[in-house]
Design an enzyme around this catalytic site. Structure first.
Site, PDB file in Angstrom:
ATOM      1  N   HIS A 278     -10.550  25.358  44.956  1.00  0.00           N
ATOM      2  CA  HIS A 278      -9.824  25.898  43.808  1.00  0.00           C
ATOM      3  C   HIS A 278     -10.007  27.408  43.649  1.00  0.00           C
ATOM      4  O   HIS A 278      -9.284  28.036  42.883  1.00  0.00           O
ATOM      5  CB  HIS A 278     -10.212  25.166  42.515  1.00  0.00           C
ATOM      6  CG  HIS A 278     -11.582  25.454  41.982  1.00  0.00           C
ATOM      7  ND1 HIS A 278     -12.666  24.651  42.240  1.00  0.00           N
ATOM      8  CD2 HIS A 278     -12.051  26.454  41.199  1.00  0.00           C
ATOM      9  CE1 HIS A 278     -13.730  25.145  41.622  1.00  0.00           C
ATOM     10  NE2 HIS A 278     -13.382  26.239  40.982  1.00  0.00           N
TER      11      HIS A 278
ATOM     12  N   ASP B 266     -12.730  19.457  47.188  1.00  0.00           N
ATOM     13  CA  ASP B 266     -12.719  20.807  46.625  1.00  0.00           C
ATOM     14  C   ASP B 266     -13.549  21.767  47.477  1.00  0.00           C
ATOM     15  O   ASP B 266     -14.213  22.660  46.968  1.00  0.00           O
ATOM     16  CB  ASP B 266     -13.221  20.826  45.175  1.00  0.00           C
ATOM     17  CG  ASP B 266     -12.859  22.131  44.468  1.00  0.00           C
ATOM     18  OD1 ASP B 266     -11.896  22.787  44.899  1.00  0.00           O
ATOM     19  OD2 ASP B 266     -13.558  22.496  43.506  1.00  0.00           O
TER      20      ASP B 266
ATOM     21  N   SER C 125     -18.316  29.231  41.124  1.00  0.00           N
ATOM     22  CA  SER C 125     -17.638  28.261  41.980  1.00  0.00           C
ATOM     23  C   SER C 125     -17.698  28.676  43.436  1.00  0.00           C
ATOM     24  O   SER C 125     -17.339  29.802  43.784  1.00  0.00           O
ATOM     25  CB  SER C 125     -16.178  28.109  41.560  1.00  0.00           C
ATOM     26  OG  SER C 125     -16.056  27.410  40.362  1.00  0.00           O
TER      27      SER C 125
ATOM     28  N   THR D 157     -19.652  23.550  41.939  1.00  0.00           N
ATOM     29  CA  THR D 157     -18.225  23.253  41.813  1.00  0.00           C
ATOM     30  C   THR D 157     -17.713  23.235  40.386  1.00  0.00           C
ATOM     31  O   THR D 157     -16.647  23.758  40.090  1.00  0.00           O
ATOM     32  CB  THR D 157     -17.925  21.892  42.477  1.00  0.00           C
ATOM     33  OG1 THR D 157     -18.170  22.002  43.873  1.00  0.00           O
ATOM     34  CG2 THR D 157     -16.480  21.467  42.261  1.00  0.00           C
TER      35      THR D 157
ATOM     36  N   GLY E  13     -13.697  -2.834  45.068  1.00  0.00           N
ATOM     37  CA  GLY E  13     -14.592  -3.623  44.227  1.00  0.00           C
ATOM     38  C   GLY E  13     -14.739  -3.089  42.826  1.00  0.00           C
ATOM     39  O   GLY E  13     -14.191  -2.045  42.465  1.00  0.00           O
TER      40      GLY E  13
END
Length: 457
Positions: free
Chosen positions: A102, A132, A208, A224, A268
């Protein structure tokens, strides 16, 4: 009629300061080799040796792009300059840098500044939106650059000291310290296949893509996102673990243009307290298998509906996101050991994970030319296509791409991204079933996770 592409709007948003949903932690791997500082002198010990090792490999990233816009009054198309500031980590001496996707997504010009103030232009080698993580290559590198070792051994423990190194608020390189607050944190709202390291080291906008470093000076994660209501650090930060970072870097360095994620072919539900009581299990643990893809890796390994998967390669699994992450860090054709609880007995199965079956290409999309759905481009779902669109690989139906303006499909309200599940109560599995749908037919669709039924007039 074939179409060269499907225009399907997918909005995946992620910022360095996100506001994830409530999360669930899965237990980490524990050992007994940690020592608590025993005296005042030890408490005053400096992080400087670790910083001296790690900081030279952490870089600042400045990216610029152009966004197409339309004047809200006159409707005249135009362009708007956009920008992004973040951090990155050099992981190869020839200038391979890892950062967050990003930070560079949608950007055309990327400038990287090293710790010693040297600057380089960079190009994107591989951008993986799911994790990402993006991999860049610095241009014009004529010498070996400092690097951080990617430590994917996953030996961290909750309470371990860590450093976050990055470029918060664009002020320049900054170091903060904290501890690991949780491991294998899933259901954060960041990714459907993510399992994150949580830390209380201060992480703010601009961090980031920066490094989460252990006391050996190794890279254990890429910072992140944060949980914050103010936009600044509140002590709940998330980092992509080094195992996934390494998987993306290896793919990029190996010449791949995308990360091929294998799957186990099982689906599941989390074992809740109620399920645990019904199965006479001493505590809620694992993922109870509800579906097994025919002849998939899990089926060939002997997994059955009702089995409880408790671990993959020794790492505890408690939900679908954790399973997706563990399998996703493996390369196709690698084997994994699956710890299973079946009929109250523990056993271990071995599976060879494989790429999802099917084709992600939309070249075979069909434009319907008759019936009430005429004007819609459609394509039958398969596991690979559904997964590439961020959906459930087990999903069935026919997905709608572009809808021609003024067409019958447009007038009755069909939208791009809709998944047509049934027509007149019959499950839709092929495009041919939609060729001549008439007025008065009842359709059931899935629109952004919501099931909608109605009669076409």
């Amino acid at each position: 009629m074939k179409s060269r592409s499907l225009a399907i709007a997918l909005a995946l948003t992620l910022a360095a300061c996100g506001q994830p949903n409530d999360t669930r932690a899965q237990d980490g791997v524990f050992s007994e080799n940690r020592v608590v500082p025993g005296d005042a002198l030890a408490m005053k010990a400096s992080f400087a040796p670790v910083v001296r090792t790690a900081a030279p490999a952490v870089v600042n990233i400045s990216a610029r792009g152009v966004q197409q816009v339309r004047d809200p009054f006159w409707g005249i198309p135009g362009q708007r300059q956009t920008g992004s500031v973040g951090s990155g980590v050099i992981v190869r001496p020839n200038g391979v840098v890892v950062t967050n996707n990003h930070v560079i997504q949608g950007m055309q010009q990327i400038r990287v500044t090293l710790n010693d103030r040297r600057e380089f232009n960079a190009r994107v080698v591989l951008a993986d939106e799911r994790s990402d993580i993006a991999v860049l290559q610095l241009e014009g590198v004529n010498e070996r650059l400092p690097v951080l070792n990617i430590d994917d051994a996953e030996e961290q423990q909750i309470g371990d000291l860590v450093l976050a190194i990055g470029n918060p608020f664009g002020v320049g390189q900054t170091v903060t310290n904290g501890i690991i607050s949780a491991l294998n944190r899933t259901e954060t709202g960041i990714s459907d296949s993510g399992s994150f390291i949580q830390t209380d080291a201060a992480i703010n906008p601009g961090n980031s893509g920066g490094a989460l470093v252990d006391m050996d000076g190794d890279l254990i994660g890429i910072n992140t996102a944060i949980f914050s209501r103010s936009g600044s650090s509140s002590g709940v930060g998330f980092a992509v673990p080094a195992s996934m970072v390494k998987r993306v870097v290896d793919s990029a360095v190996g010449g791949a243009t995308a990360v091929v994620r294998p799957w186990l072919g099982v689906k599941g539900d989390t074992v809740s307290a109620e399920i645990a009581r019904s199965l006479d299990i001493d505590r809620p643990q694992g993922l109870v298998v509800t579906e097994v893809w025919p002849n998939g890796p899990g089926a060939r390994a002997g997994l059955r509906e009702g089995d409880i998967i408790t671990a993959i390669d020794g790492a505890e699994v408690n939900d679908q996101g954790g399973l997706n992450f563990r399998v996703g860090t493996r390369a196709p054709n690698e084997t994994v050991e699956i710890a299973v609880l079946r009929d109250g007995r523990s056993q271990t199965l071995t599976a060879r994970v494989q790429p999802l079956p099917g084709d992600v290409s939309t070249d075979n999309a069909t434009l319907l030319q008759s019936g009430v759905l005429s004007g819609a481009q459609v394509l039958a779902l398969n596991p690979a296509l559904a997964d590439s669109l961020g959906g459930d690989p087990f999903a069935t139906g026919v997905i709608v791409g572009r809808v021609q303006r003024g067409s019958y499909a447009n007038r009755v309200g069909v939208q791009g991204g809709d998944i047509i599940l049934t027509v007149n109560g019959r499950a839709v599995t092929s495009v041919q079933q939609l060729a001549d749908v008439g007025r008065g037919s009842e359709l059931t669709i899935n629109r952004r996770g919501q099931r909608i039924s109605g009669v076409i007039r």
